[in-house]
Design a protein around this motif. Structure first.
Motif, short mmCIF file in Angstrom:
data_model
loop_
_atom_site.label_atom_id
_atom_site.label_comp_id
_atom_site.label_asym_id
_atom_site.label_seq_id
_atom_site.Cartn_x
_atom_site.Cartn_y
_atom_site.Cartn_z
N LYS A 58 -19.35 72.95 11.78
CA LYS A 58 -20.45 72.61 10.92
C LYS A 58 -21.26 73.84 11.19
O LYS A 58 -21.78 74.29 10.03
CB LYS A 58 -21.39 71.37 11.54
N ARG A 59 -21.43 74.60 12.13
CA ARG A 59 -22.32 75.89 12.22
C ARG A 59 -21.88 76.85 11.18
O ARG A 59 -22.53 77.55 10.50
CB ARG A 59 -22.45 76.12 13.62
N ASP A 60 -20.59 77.00 11.25
CA ASP A 60 -20.01 78.34 10.53
C ASP A 60 -19.68 77.83 8.95
O ASP A 60 -19.22 78.64 8.19
CB ASP A 60 -18.61 78.66 10.88
N LEU A 61 -20.03 76.35 8.57
CA LEU A 61 -19.76 75.90 7.37
C LEU A 61 -20.76 76.39 6.34
O LEU A 61 -21.80 75.68 6.28
CB LEU A 61 -19.68 74.26 7.17
N LYS A 62 -20.58 77.59 5.42
CA LYS A 62 -21.83 77.92 4.91
C LYS A 62 -21.10 78.61 3.57
O LYS A 62 -19.98 79.04 3.46
CB LYS A 62 -22.68 79.35 5.61
N PRO A 63 -21.74 78.90 2.50
CA PRO A 63 -21.31 79.39 1.24
C PRO A 63 -20.77 80.81 1.54
O PRO A 63 -21.43 81.56 2.10
CB PRO A 63 -22.48 79.26 0.23
N CYS A 64 -19.69 80.79 0.98
CA CYS A 64 -19.16 82.38 0.81
C CYS A 64 -19.71 82.99 -0.32
O CYS A 64 -20.17 84.30 0.03
CB CYS A 64 -17.53 82.36 0.56
N VAL A 65 -19.98 82.43 -1.52
CA VAL A 65 -20.52 83.17 -2.85
C VAL A 65 -21.41 81.94 -3.36
O VAL A 65 -21.05 81.02 -3.65
CB VAL A 65 -19.52 83.69 -3.66
N ALA A 66 -22.71 82.42 -3.46
CA ALA A 66 -23.69 81.56 -4.20
C ALA A 66 -23.63 80.39 -3.32
O ALA A 66 -23.95 80.07 -2.10
CB ALA A 66 -23.17 81.32 -5.56
N ASP A 67 -23.26 78.88 -4.34
CA ASP A 67 -23.05 77.84 -3.59
C ASP A 67 -21.53 77.31 -3.40
O ASP A 67 -21.28 76.14 -3.14
CB ASP A 67 -23.64 76.50 -4.32
N GLU A 68 -20.61 78.13 -3.37
CA GLU A 68 -19.15 77.98 -3.08
C GLU A 68 -18.92 77.95 -1.43
O GLU A 68 -18.93 79.15 -1.00
CB GLU A 68 -18.44 79.00 -3.96
N TYR A 69 -18.53 76.87 -1.02
CA TYR A 69 -18.01 76.73 0.20
C TYR A 69 -16.74 77.09 0.33
O TYR A 69 -15.68 76.50 -0.38
CB TYR A 69 -18.32 75.30 0.56
N PRO A 70 -16.25 77.43 1.54
CA PRO A 70 -14.51 77.62 1.70
C PRO A 70 -13.97 76.33 2.23
O PRO A 70 -13.51 75.95 3.35
CB PRO A 70 -14.55 78.60 2.96
N VAL A 71 -13.94 75.20 1.37
CA VAL A 71 -13.19 74.04 1.61
C VAL A 71 -12.37 73.52 0.49
O VAL A 71 -12.75 73.53 -0.65
CB VAL A 71 -14.55 72.86 1.49
N ASP A 72 -11.22 73.37 0.90
CA ASP A 72 -10.38 72.71 0.11
C ASP A 72 -10.27 71.14 0.10
O ASP A 72 -10.31 70.73 1.16
CB ASP A 72 -8.82 73.17 0.35
N VAL A 73 -9.99 70.63 -0.97
CA VAL A 73 -10.23 69.00 -0.97
C VAL A 73 -8.95 68.32 -1.78
O VAL A 73 -8.79 68.98 -3.02
CB VAL A 73 -11.67 68.50 -1.63
N SER A 74 -8.34 67.32 -1.40
CA SER A 74 -7.25 66.85 -1.84
C SER A 74 -7.49 65.28 -1.89
O SER A 74 -7.99 64.68 -0.90
CB SER A 74 -5.83 67.13 -1.25
N TYR A 75 -6.74 64.67 -3.10
CA TYR A 75 -6.85 62.95 -2.89
C TYR A 75 -5.54 62.65 -2.93
O TYR A 75 -4.56 63.03 -3.66
CB TYR A 75 -7.64 62.45 -4.17
N GLY A 76 -5.34 61.31 -2.34
CA GLY A 76 -4.10 60.85 -2.35
C GLY A 76 -3.93 59.50 -1.50
O GLY A 76 -4.70 59.48 -0.62
N ASN A 77 -2.93 58.83 -1.86
CA ASN A 77 -2.72 57.50 -0.99
C ASN A 77 -2.11 57.62 0.47
O ASN A 77 -0.83 57.77 0.24
CB ASN A 77 -2.07 56.60 -1.76
N LEU A 78 -2.72 57.90 1.54
CA LEU A 78 -1.98 57.86 2.89
C LEU A 78 -1.98 56.88 3.71
O LEU A 78 -1.26 56.80 4.67
CB LEU A 78 -2.58 59.37 3.51
#
Length: 218
Positions: free
Chosen positions: A90-110
């Protein structure tokens, strides 16, 4: 596969599916017109469709409705509000550029729920090393953390209904960009939790550092 995600937007595959459907319709129509105008009987060459074959086709169609893709899910807020996420992540979860966070998100039925599950990977800004992977399942209108892996480098993906987690392995002296290998672990949802089903290990070749192999004498 990896990229930056803003705090209020995540990527889905619905756009790709829509394009595929749009291309398939005119292609099917073109084939139908071609068959009718070629001088032959076209689709009628095979004879009339039988009622039993039509019924069989209908029976083969899955009856279960597909899971709904979640909308307007803020993955960054989901992580920051989750007590199961490590404080250092959480502490290191900061935007890399402007409001763009280094996070990948995927959706699927697991997990077989009524809504698609959400897989979130947290990366570093500089070299995109995975520092945390999480799965969220919808329950009573909110999302519950049902899986986490926080031993970097780690990355989670959805593969044909299974959760596949890749953990890169470094030997002493390996640079961050060149791990020695990887563990690939497949998890499957059963009895309300993910359980490990398969585990494989891959060693990466060191082609750049290898000398040429001499040709055997004949």
């Amino acid at each position: 596969m990896r990229g930056l995600t803003g705090g209020g937007s995540v990527r889905t595959r619905s756009g790709v599916q829509a394009v595929g459907t749009a291309l398939a319709v005119p292609t099917a129509l073109a084939l139908l017109v071609s068959g009718c105008g070629a001088g032959g009987t076209g689709a009628r060459d095979e004879g009339p469709a039988h009622a039993d074959s039509v019924a069989g086709a209908a029976a083969a169609t899955p009856s279960a409705a597909p899971s709904k893709t979640p909308e307007n899910v803020n993955a960054v807020a989901l992580l920051k509000d989750d007590p199961k996420v490590a404080p250092e992540v959480k502490r290191d979860l900061k935007p890399c550029v402007a409001d763009e966070y280094p996070v990948d998100v995927s959706y699927g039925n697991l997990t077989g729920g009524s809504a698609d599950d959400i897989v979130v990977n947290v990366l570093t800004c500089g070299d995109a090393v995975g520092v945390g992977s999480y799965v969220y399942r919808e329950h009573d209108g909110s999302y519950k953390n049902v899986f986490k892996a926080e031993e970097p480098p780690v990355y989670a993906e959805i593969d044909r209904g299974d959760l596949v987690v890749t953990k890169q392995v470094y030997e002493r002296g390996d640079p961050v960009s060149s791990p020695s290998g990887e563990h690939v672990i497949t998890y499957r949802w059963a009895s309300g939790r993910f359980t490990e089903k398969y585990r494989t290990h891959n060693d990466y070749g060191k082609v750049a550092g290898d000398s040429a192999t001499p040709v055997p004498a004949s």
